[in-house]
Design a protein around this motif. Structure first.
Motif, short mmCIF file in Angstrom:
data_model
loop_
_atom_site.label_atom_id
_atom_site.label_comp_id
_atom_site.label_asym_id
_atom_site.label_seq_id
_atom_site.Cartn_x
_atom_site.Cartn_y
_atom_site.Cartn_z
N ARG A 199 0.84 -1.21 0.00
CA ARG A 199 0.00 0.00 0.00
C ARG A 199 0.87 1.25 0.00
O ARG A 199 1.90 1.30 0.65
CB ARG A 199 -0.89 0.00 1.26
N LYS A 200 0.40 2.27 -0.71
CA LYS A 200 1.14 3.53 -0.74
C LYS A 200 1.02 4.24 0.60
O LYS A 200 -0.09 4.39 1.13
CB LYS A 200 0.56 4.45 -1.82
N VAL A 201 2.14 4.71 1.11
CA VAL A 201 2.13 5.41 2.40
C VAL A 201 1.27 6.68 2.30
O VAL A 201 0.58 7.05 3.23
CB VAL A 201 3.58 5.77 2.82
N MET B 229 5.03 10.53 7.68
CA MET B 229 5.13 9.25 6.95
C MET B 229 5.12 8.07 7.93
O MET B 229 4.46 7.07 7.69
CB MET B 229 6.42 9.19 6.15
N ILE C 63 17.25 19.19 -14.47
CA ILE C 63 16.30 18.44 -13.65
C ILE C 63 14.99 18.26 -14.40
O ILE C 63 14.35 17.21 -14.33
CB ILE C 63 16.01 19.20 -12.31
N PHE D 241 14.00 8.86 -5.20
CA PHE D 241 13.43 10.14 -5.62
C PHE D 241 12.09 10.38 -4.93
O PHE D 241 11.21 11.05 -5.44
CB PHE D 241 13.27 10.16 -7.15
N SER D 242 11.92 9.78 -3.75
CA SER D 242 10.64 9.94 -3.04
C SER D 242 10.69 11.10 -2.07
O SER D 242 9.70 11.43 -1.43
CB SER D 242 10.32 8.67 -2.26
N ASN D 243 11.86 11.76 -1.97
CA ASN D 243 11.98 12.88 -1.05
C ASN D 243 11.95 12.44 0.41
O ASN D 243 11.62 13.24 1.28
CB ASN D 243 10.85 13.89 -1.29
N MET E 120 10.85 17.72 7.64
CA MET E 120 10.54 16.68 8.64
C MET E 120 9.20 16.00 8.36
O MET E 120 8.45 15.70 9.28
CB MET E 120 10.54 17.31 10.04
N HIS E 121 8.87 15.82 7.09
CA HIS E 121 7.62 15.12 6.82
C HIS E 121 7.77 13.61 7.05
O HIS E 121 6.81 12.88 6.95
CB HIS E 121 7.08 15.44 5.44
N LEU F 85 6.98 4.86 -2.36
CA LEU F 85 6.90 5.01 -0.91
C LEU F 85 5.74 4.12 -0.49
O LEU F 85 4.59 4.54 -0.48
CB LEU F 85 6.64 6.47 -0.57
N THR F 86 6.06 2.85 -0.24
CA THR F 86 4.99 1.87 -0.02
C THR F 86 5.28 0.99 1.19
O THR F 86 6.44 0.75 1.54
CB THR F 86 4.83 0.93 -1.25
N LEU G 67 10.54 8.00 -15.93
CA LEU G 67 10.96 7.31 -14.72
C LEU G 67 10.33 5.92 -14.68
O LEU G 67 9.14 5.77 -14.94
CB LEU G 67 10.53 8.09 -13.46
N CYS H 294 5.33 21.46 8.03
CA CYS H 294 6.22 22.12 7.08
C CYS H 294 5.66 22.15 5.66
O CYS H 294 6.36 22.50 4.73
CB CYS H 294 7.56 21.38 7.10
N HIS H 295 4.40 21.75 5.48
CA HIS H 295 3.84 21.68 4.14
C HIS H 295 2.31 21.66 4.25
O HIS H 295 1.78 21.36 5.33
CB HIS H 295 4.30 20.39 3.46
N PRO I 53 19.48 11.66 -8.70
CA PRO I 53 18.38 12.60 -8.91
C PRO I 53 18.82 14.07 -9.05
O PRO I 53 18.22 14.95 -8.50
CB PRO I 53 17.52 12.41 -7.66
N TYR I 54 19.88 14.34 -9.78
CA TYR I 54 20.20 15.72 -10.09
C TYR I 54 20.55 15.94 -11.56
O TYR I 54 20.91 17.01 -11.97
CB TYR I 54 21.35 16.25 -9.20
#
Lengths: 217, 116
Positions: A8-10, B6, A186, B36-38, B1-2, B105-106, B99, A92-93, B84-85
């Protein structure tokens, strides 16, 4: 040992709300822009210049996101457009549910362009879909020319880059050409604008592009 | 700090599969984190370990599998891993790429110990 396979996607909860937001905006024929950048690069100034130039042609509403204070909402309110301030109290978002709830507070039904000004941060906002049509990222000359390489997700996920504070170029260590090269490495499809919200230089080109995509929505 | 949000989401997802009286049996939670999931794996582990203290998952470890950023080139059709740059094909230099992986992110698997 027993194993439960789930895959599952977080971020699935945020993604589901973002998809519902996107559907709602589309049904109401609203074009949405998620404006992202580091703190102090000129997001609110750009919103002000955009409203000043476009509000006679396009119905604009604004959602302001900040960790604290409603200072930005007050600045935007002075232009007589509908604005809702989200205070994240530390986060932060912006996340999709905050945008959904903020949007419910608008009473106008004729908005054509919804500008969502995200929390100033080049990292976390890149991960959270809000249901917007496009992300626009600002990089100001005072931040130097290496930001696209350091924060690639934000630049990869954006449709347009605004290089702001070009009036300060003589005083700062920033090469516009290098900044553009880094950004295009990029994301080769980035549409790039150069602006100064202080002198108004370059604002007209940005407005022309923005109005054309809002009209063709 | 996300990463803190998560870590919370991961636990909420796992909660949907494990009853309260079985939580102490959860040994490993396997997650995939793309380059590349940050998301910073170390930071995610740190946040996960911090918030797990206040839950009934007393034995759990977060196992993070990092996924490379892989692209396929529209021009020369080659598949390559990139950093990733620079989003260009390492084989032919084209910027017309897609990509393949790296944004993941699973939550993949939950491993539980058998009850004694």
């Amino acid at each position: 040992m027993s194993i439960i396979t789930i895959e599952r996607k977080v971020l699935e909860k945020n993604e589901a709300i973002a998809a519902a937001n996107r559907k709602k905006f589309k049904e109401r024929n609203i074009f949405t822009m998620n404006l992202v950048s580091s703190p102090g690069s000129g997001k609110t100034s750009l919103v002000e210049r955009t409203i000043a130039k476009s509000k006679s042609k396009i119905k604009i509403a604004v959602i302001e996101g900040d960790v604290q204070t409603d200072l930005d909402a007050k600045r935007v309110e002075a232009f007589n457009v509908p604005v809702v301030q989200i205070i994240t109290s530390g986060a932060c978002h912006l996340e999709a549910n905050l945008v959904r709830d903020a949007f419910e507070k608008f009473s106008d039904n004729d908005t054509e362009l919804l500008i969502i000004e995200n929390v100033g941060n080049l990292v976390c906002p890149a991960t959270y879909d809000l249901g917007e049509d496009i992300k626009v990222v600002i990089a100001s000359t005072t931040e130097g020319d290496d930001k696209p390489l350091k924060y690639p997700a934000m630049f990869r996920n954006s449709s347009a880059l605004i290089i702001n504070k070009i009036d300060l170029l003589p005083y700062v260590n920033c090469s516009i050409e290098q900044l553009k090269r880094n950004a295009l490495a990029i994301n080769p499809s980035l549409k790039i604008f150069q602006t100064s919200c202080t002198t108004d230089e370059g604002i007209d080109k940005w407005i022309e592009w923005l109005e054309s995509i809002v009209k063709s929505r | 700090m996300h990463e803190l949000s998560m870590a919370n989401e991961i636990i909420e997802i796992v909660n949907q599969y494990v009853a309260d009286d079985k939580k102490h049996l959860v040994k490993n939670i396997k997650v995939k984190v793309g380059r590349f999931s940050n998301i910073l794996p170390d930071s995610l582990s740190f946040c996960f370990d911090a918030i797990i203290q206040s839950t009934s998952y007393t034995n759990v470890k977060l196992k993070i599998e990092e996924v490379a950023l892989e692209i396929i080139c529209d021009q020369c059709k080659s598949k390559n891993n990139i950093e990733p740059y620079s989003f260009t094909c390492p084989a032919c230099g084209s910027a017309q790429i897609k990509l393949v992986s790296g944004s993941e992110l699973t939550v993949e698997e939950i491993e539980l110990e058998e009850e004694e």
